[in-house]
Design a protein around this motif. Structure first.
Motif, PDB file in Angstrom:
ATOM      1  N   LEU A 307       0.324  -0.931  -0.414  1.00 27.43           N
ATOM      2  CA  LEU A 307       0.229  -0.051   0.148  1.00 27.43           C
ATOM      3  C   LEU A 307       0.357   1.429  -0.185  1.00 27.43           C
ATOM      4  N   LEU A 308       2.110   1.136   0.937  1.00 22.84           N
ATOM      5  CA  LEU A 308       2.981   2.908   0.520  1.00 22.84           C
ATOM      6  C   LEU A 308       3.165   2.554  -0.433  1.00 22.84           C
ATOM      7  N   THR A 309       4.188   1.218  -1.170  1.00 17.62           N
ATOM      8  CA  THR A 309       3.894   1.587  -2.901  1.00 17.62           C
ATOM      9  C   THR A 309       3.663   2.481  -3.752  1.00 17.62           C
ATOM     10  N   MET A 310       2.408   2.017  -3.206  1.00 17.52           N
ATOM     11  CA  MET A 310       1.127   2.715  -4.090  1.00 17.52           C
ATOM     12  C   MET A 310       1.467   3.981  -4.044  1.00 17.52           C
ATOM     13  N   ARG A 311       1.567   4.392  -2.433  1.00 12.50           N
ATOM     14  CA  ARG A 311       1.145   5.263  -2.606  1.00 12.50           C
ATOM     15  C   ARG A 311       2.418   6.402  -3.028  1.00 12.50           C
ATOM     16  N   ASN A 312       3.342   6.178  -2.503  1.00 12.70           N
ATOM     17  CA  ASN A 312       4.755   6.913  -2.984  1.00 12.70           C
ATOM     18  C   ASN A 312       4.684   6.993  -4.692  1.00 12.70           C
ATOM     19  N   LEU A 342       1.693   0.567 -11.853  1.00 11.21           N
ATOM     20  CA  LEU A 342       0.712  -0.227 -10.795  1.00 11.21           C
ATOM     21  C   LEU A 342       0.097  -1.429 -11.189  1.00 11.21           C
ATOM     22  N   ILE A 343      -0.340  -0.882 -11.398  1.00 11.48           N
ATOM     23  CA  ILE A 343      -0.608  -2.950 -12.350  1.00 11.48           C
ATOM     24  C   ILE A 343       0.430  -3.641 -12.884  1.00 11.48           C
TER      25      ILE A 343
END
Length: 469
Positions: A307-312, A342-343
């Motif tokens: 989730l944090l990686t996606m946010r970044n 992201l995908i």
């Protein structure tokens, strides 16, 4: 003043080159290049040169302030430096965008709108030299380099005319030693000329004709653009922006070599990529690396949870879009790429790698080309309309045929542009056993230069796309 002008080629550049090689002392060379860079910038920007000078002066003192502090005080000094740099950028580039969006919100809420804001014209290259200044402060904070004690040397780093207006974004730790000592010889100078002419040819002989095709079609009402025209326009623009921007980068790298500087590569045949992730390791490399080292990794990179990686990633691509321009279309373009990143990170890249190479290439090209529509069309609703037309969802019967925009010259240029998108140099390297290959290459460079000059004489002013960023 632009690189692809007769004034630059036959007046400004020869004068500075002669001066540089007459004064062999590095301090005199740096002085000459700094003064020349200010003149180069002031030629078109006039009083805006003082904005850049003020930025250099502020960062000169803030850099020493950061170096002389420790602990919390050092962090405060860095924050002040970043806020000052971004504040200047926001004022000139985003104030109108911010006020317009606030006023739209206030009108919905029936609150009086903001008035009395005086909008300033955007100084050329401010996004580039602001990011370079921030990289200098962060590098000093990280103790990767020492704060510059010579104002002129720091000024030359920021204002060096080859890469001042449209990059590549040069990080201070890459060039700090070159400001004090650099290699200057005939071999490097010849390589610089070769690289500059290649970039000039990209701009004058390919990017400009592709710009004509794209502009002619996009000037039409959206409802008058048929599906074939929509595809032709975006293909032409995809080639235009690549050859325009990579051409500028080639010229900047070539000019740097003429003066002894080694500027990092900015493009590596991005259209041969097999994924969006790979595309961003080949397109505008200096910007991708800057965001990786100064934003993505400090945010935590991919070290935390999914989730944090996606946010970044979303933050990085949101700012990537916004960096390109104060418009929601650029933001949507950045997020469009971020979503596909992201995908791919979510596992699609593993599926993609099991597919035939041609499928991987087609996937990447379709995503990038569709994204360029958002990038090119300022009104994002019009951009979506054109994308629907490309997909055949809008059946438009245009009064224009493809032949109205294309003749044999443009078809030939389009074909050459498509062929040269792939690394032809690898094929040419295999032919090096022929003793005449190097002579053919030299003859080709001369012809490219001659035809480029002819185009300059016969055509009107055509600035580089990234000048407005």
């Amino acid at each position: 003043m632009i690189f692809s002008s007769l004034l630059f080629l036959f007046s400004f550049l020869p004068f500075i080159l002669i001066g540089n090689y007459v004064w062999r002392n590095i301090k005199w060379q740096n002085t000459l290049l700094f003064i020349a860079s200010l003149y180069f910038y002031a030629w078109g920007e006039r009083e805006k040169v003082f904005v850049m000078l003020a930025s250099i002066l502020l960062n000169f003192f803030i850099g020493k302030w950061i170096e002389n502090k420790e602990g919390r005080s050092k962090v405060v000094a860095l924050i002040v430096g970043i806020v000052v740099n971004l504040g200047v950028l926001v004022y000139f580039k985003y104030s109108q965008f911010i006020v317009e969006n606030i006023n739209q919100l206030l009108s919905v809420l029936s609150i009086p709108i903001i008035d009395g804001i005086k909008y300033e014209r955007l100084p050329l290259g401010i996004s580039f030299y602001t990011f370079q200044s921030i990289s200098y402060l962060v590098d000093v904070y990280r103790k990767e380099v020492k704060a510059q004690r010579n104002f002129l040397n720091l000024g030359l780093y920021v204002a060096l005319f080859p890469q001042l207006v449209a990059g590549p974004i040069v990080r201070y730790n890459e060039i700090a030693e070159q400001l004090l000592q650099r290699t200057q010889n005939l071999i490097k100078f010849n390589e610089g000329i070769r690289r500059f002419v290649i970039g000039l040819g990209k701009k004058m002989l390919i990017a400009n004709p592709m710009a004509y095709i794209a502009d002619e079609i996009y000037m039409l009402p959206v409802n008058d653009i048929s599906t074939p025209m929509a595809w032709l326009a975006v293909l032409a623009y995809s080639l235009q922006i690549y050859y325009d921007f990579s051409g500028y980068s080639d010229m900047a790298i070539g000019l740097g070599k003429m003066f002894g500087f080694d500027i990092a590569e900015n493009f590596n045949f991005p259209y041969i990529s097999k994924s969006i992730r790979e595309f961003w390791t080949r397109w505008h490399i200096s910007l991708s690396i800057w965001f990786r080292d100064y934003l993505y990794i400090p945010l935590g990179g991919s070290r935390g949870s999914t989730l944090l990686t996606m946010r970044n990633l979303i933050i990085v691509f949101f700012i990537t879009g916004l960096w390109h321009g104060a418009s929601w279309s650029f933001v949507i373009w950045g997020l469009f790429h971020g979503i596909f990143m992201l995908i791919e990170r979510a596992g699609f890249d593993k599926i993609l790698k099991r597919m035939p190479a041609i499928i991987q290439h087609m996937y990447m090209l379709l995503i990038v080309v569709f994204g360029w529509v958002l990038f090119r069309i300022e009104n994002w609703t019009d951009a979506l309309q054109i994308q629907k037309t490309m997909l055949g969802m809008n059946l438009v019967e245009s009064q224009y045929e493809i032949s109205y925009f294309m003749n044999s010259y443009y078809w030939l240029t389009l074909f050459a542009a498509l062929v040269l998108c792939i690394p032809m140099h690898k094929l040419l390297q295999r032919l090096q056993f022929y003793p005449w290959t190097k002579y053919w290459e030299s003859a080709l460079i001369i012809l490219v230069f001659i035809f480029s000059v002819v185009e300059m004489v016969s055509n009107t002013y055509s600035p580089f796309i990234y000048f407005r960023f």
